[in-house]
Scaffold this active site. Structure first.
Site, short mmCIF file in Angstrom:
data_model
loop_
_atom_site.label_atom_id
_atom_site.label_comp_id
_atom_site.label_asym_id
_atom_site.label_seq_id
_atom_site.Cartn_x
_atom_site.Cartn_y
_atom_site.Cartn_z
N GLY A 69 0.80 -1.22 0.00
CA GLY A 69 0.00 0.00 0.00
C GLY A 69 0.83 1.27 0.00
CG ASP A 71 6.18 1.99 -4.82
OD1 ASP A 71 5.41 2.61 -5.58
OD2 ASP A 71 7.33 1.66 -5.14
CG ASN A 117 -6.15 3.04 4.00
OD1 ASN A 117 -6.62 2.73 2.90
ND2 ASN A 117 -5.64 2.15 4.84
CG PHE A 121 -7.48 -2.32 -3.93
CD1 PHE A 121 -6.70 -2.28 -2.78
CD2 PHE A 121 -8.21 -3.46 -4.19
CE1 PHE A 121 -6.67 -3.37 -1.90
CE2 PHE A 121 -8.19 -4.55 -3.32
CZ PHE A 121 -7.42 -4.50 -2.17
CG ASN A 179 -5.25 -6.94 0.01
OD1 ASN A 179 -5.89 -7.34 0.98
ND2 ASN A 179 -5.00 -5.66 -0.20
CB SER A 182 -8.54 -3.95 1.22
OG SER A 182 -9.11 -2.66 1.19
CG ASN A 184 -10.75 0.81 2.59
OD1 ASN A 184 -11.56 1.13 3.45
ND2 ASN A 184 -9.45 0.80 2.79
CB THR A 185 -12.47 -3.72 -2.30
OG1 THR A 185 -11.41 -2.83 -2.68
CG2 THR A 185 -13.08 -4.34 -3.55
CE LYS A 220 -1.82 -6.72 4.72
NZ LYS A 220 -1.11 -5.56 4.17
CG ASN A 248 -5.21 -5.23 5.04
OD1 ASN A 248 -5.05 -4.03 5.26
ND2 ASN A 248 -5.23 -5.73 3.82
CE1 TYR A 319 1.45 3.82 4.78
CE2 TYR A 319 0.91 2.01 3.32
CZ TYR A 319 0.96 3.36 3.58
OH TYR A 319 0.52 4.26 2.64
C1 LIG Z 1 -2.65 4.32 3.49
C2 LIG Z 1 -2.60 2.84 3.56
C3 LIG Z 1 -2.79 2.09 2.41
C4 LIG Z 1 -2.74 0.70 2.46
N1 LIG Z 1 -2.90 -0.02 1.31
C5 LIG Z 1 -2.79 -1.37 1.36
C6 LIG Z 1 -2.86 -2.12 0.16
O1 LIG Z 1 -3.03 -1.59 -0.93
N2 LIG Z 1 -2.76 -3.47 0.27
C7 LIG Z 1 -2.57 -4.11 1.47
O2 LIG Z 1 -2.46 -5.34 1.50
N3 LIG Z 1 -2.47 -3.40 2.60
C8 LIG Z 1 -2.57 -2.06 2.57
N4 LIG Z 1 -2.43 -1.35 3.72
C9 LIG Z 1 -2.25 -2.07 5.01
C10 LIG Z 1 -0.77 -2.17 5.37
O3 LIG Z 1 -0.07 -2.92 4.42
C11 LIG Z 1 -0.59 -2.82 6.76
O4 LIG Z 1 -0.96 -4.17 6.69
C12 LIG Z 1 -1.41 -2.13 7.83
O5 LIG Z 1 -1.33 -0.74 7.69
C13 LIG Z 1 -0.96 -2.51 9.24
O6 LIG Z 1 0.38 -2.20 9.45
P1 LIG Z 1 0.87 -0.84 10.20
O7 LIG Z 1 0.17 -0.78 11.51
O8 LIG Z 1 2.36 -1.02 10.27
O9 LIG Z 1 0.48 0.28 9.31
C14 LIG Z 1 -2.49 0.05 3.70
C15 LIG Z 1 -2.28 0.81 4.85
C16 LIG Z 1 -2.32 2.18 4.80
C17 LIG Z 1 -2.09 2.98 6.06
#
Ligand SMILES: Cc1cc2nc3c(=O)[nH]c(=O)nc-3n(C[C@H](O)[C@H](O)[C@H](O)COP(=O)(O)O)c2cc1C
Length: 346
Positions: A69, A71, A117, A121, A179, A182, A184-185, A220, A248, A319
């Protein structure tokens, strides 16, 4: 270095809109990796002692990776690899480009060191990501590619949509993250149920098995799973031989102030740690070392990384910690792991 980030740079960056800052950081990193000697210089400053570990047949320089998420379009991979990570998970990439949810869709929950967030996607699609990686690979560390479903594709047609995205990305990843978690989908998380998960992952793994190099898969999972769904996912992982990424973001708001209930989306960062660690521990107990686990959720320093490794994670990802603690976080974590005498379990 981390001190400088927290006192100065973070204060500056947090003065602007979160998504604007994120996009600017990615653009800057993508530009920086084109400047000769800049990435190697950053890599030199960020480098810590290697803590090598082999997971899913891949050799990792250390167990700390970038979570998916950050990059999404695989644009800044070379620069990000220079920050000392043991691996990168890029994406989530969908087959076709899509804009994601309406803005605003990214919020800092500063008092809790968290992020909400509902990006949905947003990404330039698999072909664009592939073109970008064509220029940036190979990297000195393993690259995972996270694949997801287009928003306009029904849950019934999801297996085909994921498979097509995988086929485009296959030459570029060392492993693939599926994945399904998420929030959000629409309905995405319903793919956790045993039957649906099997129908989703089977075609992808058999595609991989038919290629010159069969690459490993991770699924995931969400931190908000019912025990039955977690058990089904773990059993399937062991049966089919894919790893799990726990976890996630959460839809729960119980660990943040009341007012954040009004903000839809996935919560990450410090308030996710306990919930995510609970799922990680339960997952580890179910799979008993037979398939690898990546821990994600609330890693902000060496101690919170070590906690996940001790709970049964083979690798961890960050992240939100990167957003709050800055680009030298990996070095700080690795220093801590080294001081504490951490050794991989296998
Ligand atoms: C802004 C944002 C976008 C994310 N986009 C994705 C994504 O596209 N795919 C995914 O598997 N996880 C996504 N995540 C989840 C992160 O990969 C991670 O699993 C989650 O934030 C928990 O870790 P953290 O507490 O270190 O942030 C996103 C997280 C954030 C904050």
């Amino acid at each position: 270095m981390g001190f400088l980030y927290r006192k100065l740079i973070r204060r500056l960056l947090f003065g602007f809109n979160p998504e604007l800052v994120h996009d600017a950081v990615i653009r800057a990193a993508a530009a920086a990796q084109r400047v000769p000697l800049l990435t190697p210089a950053v890599a030199l400053a960020a480098r810590a002692k290697d803590l090598p570990v082999t997971v899913a047949g891949l050799r990792f320089r250390n167990p700390v990776g970038l979570a998916a998420g950050f990059d999404k379009n695989c644009e800044a991979a070379r620069f990000l690899a220079g920050l000392g990570f043991g691996f990168l998970e890029l994406g989530t990439v969908t087959l076709r480009p899509q804009p994601g949810n309406p803005k605003p869709r990214l919020f800092r929950v500063r008092e809790s060191r968290a992020i909400i967030n509902r990006m949905g996607f947003n990404n330039a699609g698999a072909w664009q990501a592939a073109r970008s990686l064509e220029r940036l690979l190979p990297l000195p560390i393993p690259v995972g590619i996270s694949v997801g479903k287009n928003a306009d594709c029904s849950i019934e047609n999801a297996p085909k949509n994921y498979l097509e995205a995988l086929k485009v990305m296959y030459p570029y990843g060392d492993y693939f993250a599926v994945n399904i978690s998420s929030p959000n989908t629409l309905q995405l998380r319903s793919l956790h149920s045993g039957d649906r998960l099997r129908r989703l992952v089977e075609p992808m793994m058999s595609y991989a098995a038919g290629q010159k190099r069969a690459k490993p898969f991770f699924v995931k999972i969400a931190p908000d799973l019912e025990q039955a769904d977690l058990e089904a996912a773990a059993a399937l992982a062991v049966e089919m031989g894919f790893g799990l990424i726990a976890t996630n973001t959460t839809v729960s708001r119980s660990a943040v102030a009341e007012r954040w209930r009004a903000y839809e989306g996935g919560l990450s960062g410090k308030p996710l740690r306990e919930l995510s660690n609970g799922v990680l521990a339960r997952t580890a107990k179910l799979v008993k070392g037979r398939v690898p686990i990546i821990g994600s959720g609330g890693v902000f320093d060496g101690e919170t990384a070590l906690e996940k490794l001790n709970l049964g994670a083979d690798l961890v990802q960050v992240y939100s910690g990167l957003v709050y603690e800055g680009p030298f976080l990996v070095k700080e974590i690795l220093g801590h792991l080294e001081r504490r005498g951490w050794r991989p379990a296998r």
